[in-house]
Design a protein around this motif. Structure first.
Motif, PDB file in Angstrom:
ATOM      1  N   LEU A  94       0.832  -1.200   0.000  1.00 25.18           N
ATOM      2  CA  LEU A  94       0.000   0.000   0.000  1.00 25.18           C
ATOM      3  C   LEU A  94       0.871   1.256   0.000  1.00 25.18           C
ATOM      4  O   LEU A  94       0.566   2.231  -0.705  1.00 25.18           O
ATOM      5  N   GLY A  95       1.950   1.224   0.756  1.00 23.23           N
ATOM      6  CA  GLY A  95       2.867   2.356   0.756  1.00 23.23           C
ATOM      7  C   GLY A  95       3.480   2.607  -0.613  1.00 23.23           C
ATOM      8  O   GLY A  95       3.607   3.761  -1.057  1.00 23.23           O
ATOM      9  N   SER A  96       3.862   1.543  -1.301  1.00 28.80           N
ATOM     10  CA  SER A  96       4.417   1.691  -2.651  1.00 28.80           C
ATOM     11  C   SER A  96       3.381   2.239  -3.619  1.00 28.80           C
ATOM     12  O   SER A  96       3.702   3.079  -4.473  1.00 28.80           O
ATOM     13  N   ALA A  97       2.142   1.764  -3.504  1.00 23.75           N
ATOM     14  CA  ALA A  97       1.077   2.265  -4.374  1.00 23.75           C
ATOM     15  C   ALA A  97       0.831   3.748  -4.105  1.00 23.75           C
ATOM     16  O   ALA A  97       0.644   4.535  -5.038  1.00 23.75           O
TER      17      ALA A  97
ATOM     18  N   TRP B 256       1.370   6.723  -6.772  1.00 22.05           N
ATOM     19  CA  TRP B 256       0.271   7.625  -7.086  1.00 22.05           C
ATOM     20  C   TRP B 256       0.708   9.073  -6.892  1.00 22.05           C
ATOM     21  O   TRP B 256       0.420   9.941  -7.721  1.00 22.05           O
ATOM     22  N   GLY B 257       1.414   9.341  -5.803  1.00 19.24           N
ATOM     23  CA  GLY B 257       1.890  10.698  -5.558  1.00 19.24           C
ATOM     24  C   GLY B 257       2.885  11.164  -6.597  1.00 19.24           C
ATOM     25  O   GLY B 257       2.887  12.330  -7.001  1.00 19.24           O
ATOM     26  N   ALA B 258       3.734  10.264  -7.042  1.00 17.85           N
ATOM     27  CA  ALA B 258       4.762  10.642  -8.009  1.00 17.85           C
ATOM     28  C   ALA B 258       4.208  10.855  -9.409  1.00 17.85           C
ATOM     29  O   ALA B 258       4.701  11.712 -10.146  1.00 17.85           O
ATOM     30  N   PHE B 259       3.192  10.079  -9.788  1.00 15.90           N
ATOM     31  CA  PHE B 259       2.727  10.116 -11.173  1.00 15.90           C
ATOM     32  C   PHE B 259       1.379  10.794 -11.373  1.00 15.90           C
ATOM     33  O   PHE B 259       0.900  10.858 -12.492  1.00 15.90           O
ATOM     34  N   SER B 260       0.773  11.291 -10.323  1.00 19.61           N
ATOM     35  CA  SER B 260      -0.504  11.976 -10.513  1.00 19.61           C
ATOM     36  C   SER B 260      -0.240  13.418 -10.939  1.00 19.61           C
ATOM     37  O   SER B 260       0.777  14.006 -10.605  1.00 19.61           O
TER      38      SER B 260
ATOM     39  N   ALA C   7       7.971   9.749   1.631  1.00 17.04           N
ATOM     40  CA  ALA C   7       7.652   9.974   3.043  1.00 17.04           C
ATOM     41  C   ALA C   7       6.316   9.329   3.403  1.00 17.04           C
ATOM     42  O   ALA C   7       6.187   8.678   4.457  1.00 17.04           O
ATOM     43  N   ALA C   8       5.322   9.482   2.536  1.00 12.90           N
ATOM     44  CA  ALA C   8       4.011   8.871   2.780  1.00 12.90           C
ATOM     45  C   ALA C   8       4.125   7.350   2.822  1.00 12.90           C
ATOM     46  O   ALA C   8       3.487   6.693   3.653  1.00 12.90           O
ATOM     47  N   LYS C   9       4.939   6.792   1.951  1.00 14.37           N
ATOM     48  CA  LYS C   9       5.133   5.344   1.930  1.00 14.37           C
ATOM     49  C   LYS C   9       5.639   4.847   3.277  1.00 14.37           C
ATOM     50  O   LYS C   9       5.106   3.898   3.848  1.00 14.37           O
TER      51      LYS C   9
END
Length: 125
Positions: free
Chosen positions: A50-53, A57-61, A79-81
């Motif tokens: 879930l952290g990787s997802a 998502w944060g990097a590619f949105s 950091a969120a991961k």
């Protein structure tokens, strides 16, 4: 440009898939040590997946942006991961009292899934 955004998104999807499969395999292996061990491995691996997802998502949105913004997104996603991973492991071990070793093993196996997917998966060159 070496990689496109689409290639990065494909790699992120493949990474999450590999991590999910690795987590399930770790849970099946830990099932021989009992249901709490299997659940611990499942929760630890799920936290990493879930952290990787979330990081992907944060990097590619948001589409294509400049280098500073892209780097900022990567840092925030990373950091969120690790916040998600730490929280998942905390809940698994301290709150739900699942065995620590299988929970950590599940997270480690999911992290290994990330390395395996980044290396190219099952493709032989």
């Amino acid at each position: 440009m070496l990689n496109s955004v689409a290639a990065g998104r494909r790699l992120a999807r493949r990474t999450v898939l590999f991590q999910a499969v690795a987590t399930l395999l770790a849970a099946v292996v830990c099932l021989s040590f009992g249901r709490p061990a299997a659940l611990g491995a499942l929760v630890g691996g799920a936290a990493m997946t879930l952290g990787s997802a979330l990081a992907a998502w944060g990097a590619f949105s948001g589409g294509v942006v400049g280098a500073e913004m892209a780097f900022g997104r990567l840092l925030v996603g990373l950091a969120a991961k690790w916040i998600v991973v730490a929280a998942g492991l905390f809940f698994a071990i301290a709150v739900w009292k699942l065995p620590a070793l299988p929970a950590l093993a599940g997270a480690a196996v999911a992290a290994a899934g990330l390395l395996f997917s980044a290396r190219g998966g099952l493709r032989r060159d």
